[in-house]
Design an enzyme around this catalytic site. Structure first.
Site, PDB file in Angstrom:
ATOM      1  N   CYS A 134      93.509  19.699  51.259  1.00 39.64           N
ATOM      2  CA  CYS A 134      93.749  21.002  50.848  1.00 39.64           C
ATOM      3  C   CYS A 134      94.957  21.416  51.824  1.00 39.64           C
ATOM      4  O   CYS A 134      96.145  21.778  51.229  1.00 39.64           O
ATOM      5  CB  CYS A 134      92.544  21.974  51.174  1.00 39.64           C
ATOM      6  SG  CYS A 134      91.283  21.468  49.938  1.00 39.64           S
ATOM      7  N   ARG A 135      94.789  21.907  53.118  1.00 43.47           N
ATOM      8  CA  ARG A 135      95.689  22.361  53.731  1.00 43.47           C
ATOM      9  C   ARG A 135      97.251  21.617  54.264  1.00 43.47           C
ATOM     10  O   ARG A 135      98.149  21.898  54.083  1.00 43.47           O
ATOM     11  CB  ARG A 135      95.033  23.292  55.008  1.00 43.47           C
ATOM     12  CG  ARG A 135      94.284  24.319  54.695  1.00 43.47           C
ATOM     13  CD  ARG A 135      93.317  24.944  55.643  1.00 43.47           C
ATOM     14  NE  ARG A 135      92.355  23.857  56.101  1.00 43.47           N
ATOM     15  CZ  ARG A 135      91.537  23.964  57.063  1.00 43.47           C
ATOM     16  NH1 ARG A 135      91.374  25.228  57.829  1.00 43.47           N
ATOM     17  NH2 ARG A 135      90.557  22.974  57.369  1.00 43.47           N
ATOM     18  N   ASP A 143      90.395  27.800  55.724  1.00 46.19           N
ATOM     19  CA  ASP A 143      89.863  26.858  54.927  1.00 46.19           C
ATOM     20  C   ASP A 143      89.535  27.158  53.349  1.00 46.19           C
ATOM     21  O   ASP A 143      88.546  27.941  53.064  1.00 46.19           O
ATOM     22  CB  ASP A 143      88.513  26.355  55.507  1.00 46.19           C
ATOM     23  CG  ASP A 143      88.232  24.956  54.602  1.00 46.19           C
ATOM     24  OD1 ASP A 143      88.479  24.528  53.575  1.00 46.19           O
ATOM     25  OD2 ASP A 143      87.107  24.223  55.384  1.00 46.19           O
TER      26      ASP A 143
HETATM   27  P1  4NP Z   1      91.069  20.719  54.180  1.00 47.43           P
HETATM   28  O1  4NP Z   1      90.021  21.518  53.398  1.00 47.43           O
HETATM   29  O2  4NP Z   1      90.725  20.729  55.832  1.00 47.43           O
HETATM   30  O3  4NP Z   1      92.174  21.918  54.246  1.00 47.43           O
HETATM   31  O4  4NP Z   1      91.418  19.594  53.528  1.00 47.43           O
HETATM   32  C1  4NP Z   1      88.791  20.885  53.488  1.00 47.43           C
HETATM   33  C2  4NP Z   1      88.538  19.766  52.622  1.00 47.43           C
HETATM   34  C3  4NP Z   1      87.204  19.266  52.294  1.00 47.43           C
HETATM   35  C4  4NP Z   1      86.003  19.985  53.068  1.00 47.43           C
HETATM   36  C5  4NP Z   1      86.217  20.837  54.068  1.00 47.43           C
HETATM   37  C6  4NP Z   1      87.699  21.591  53.888  1.00 47.43           C
HETATM   38  N1  4NP Z   1      84.905  19.345  52.949  1.00 47.43           N
HETATM   39  O5  4NP Z   1      84.072  20.094  53.325  1.00 47.43           O
HETATM   40  O6  4NP Z   1      84.760  18.180  52.315  1.00 47.43           O
END
Ligand code: 4NP
Length: 149
Positions: free
Chosen positions: A12-13, A122
């Site tokens: 995502c981020r 998040d």
């Molecule tokens: P990211 O977001 O850290 O910005 O890529 C997330 C992607 C997946 C999960 C949590 C945050 N997850 O719990 O699978």
């Protein structure tokens, strides 16, 4: 300059941060290297989340060639700067850093809001990809301003 963007899942981020910074560097004709990684192993080899792909596309940026990978201790040797999206990521990175490597690791929003240790929220369960995009867009401008000089 070699910069690594780090979040939890690398779907995502941090893929957005990578895509946004790369697009700006291209505009500025700056030859820096940018990559991203996640502190977890959950999404290794996955494409970015569809919502990150969509918000990037709305701004003319294609991030579909990215694939998630896990942060590894050797990244602390290979990169000049490691930018964490939130305090959990920051602490997970620091746990693998030697004393000399600690100063390479920063919270990305400290470029926009110095010393405040703000996080990129998040968006995985909560949405808010538009806000995440705007926060990262401004932070990437600040990163270039700061390190170009
Ligand atoms: P990211 O977001 O850290 O910005 O890529 C997330 C992607 C997946 C999960 C949590 C945050 N997850 O719990 O699978």
């Amino acid at each position: 300059m070699k910069i690594l963007m780090v979040c939890l899942g690398n779907i995502c981020r941090s893929p957005l941060a990578e895509g946004i910074l790369k697009a700006k560097l291209k505009e500025e004709n700056l030859n820096w290297e940018v990559d991203s990684a996640g502190t977890s192993s959950w999404h290794i080899n996955s494409m970015p989340d569809n919502r990150s792909i969509a918000i990037a596309r709305q701004h003319g940026i294609d991030i579909t060639d990215q694939r998630a990978r896990q942060f590894q201790a050797s990244d602390l040797e290979d990169f000049d700067l490691i930018l964490a999206m939130d305090a959990d990521n920051y602490n997970a990175i620091l746990a693998q850093a030697s004393e000399e490597q600690v100063s390479k690791v920063k919270m990305i929003l400290n470029y926009s809001y110095p010393n405040e240790n703000r996080r990129i929220p998040d968006p995985y369960y909560n949405d808010g990809f538009g806000q995440v995009y705007q926060l990262l867009d401004t932070a990437c401008d600040r990163i270039i301003e700061f390190h170009q000089k």
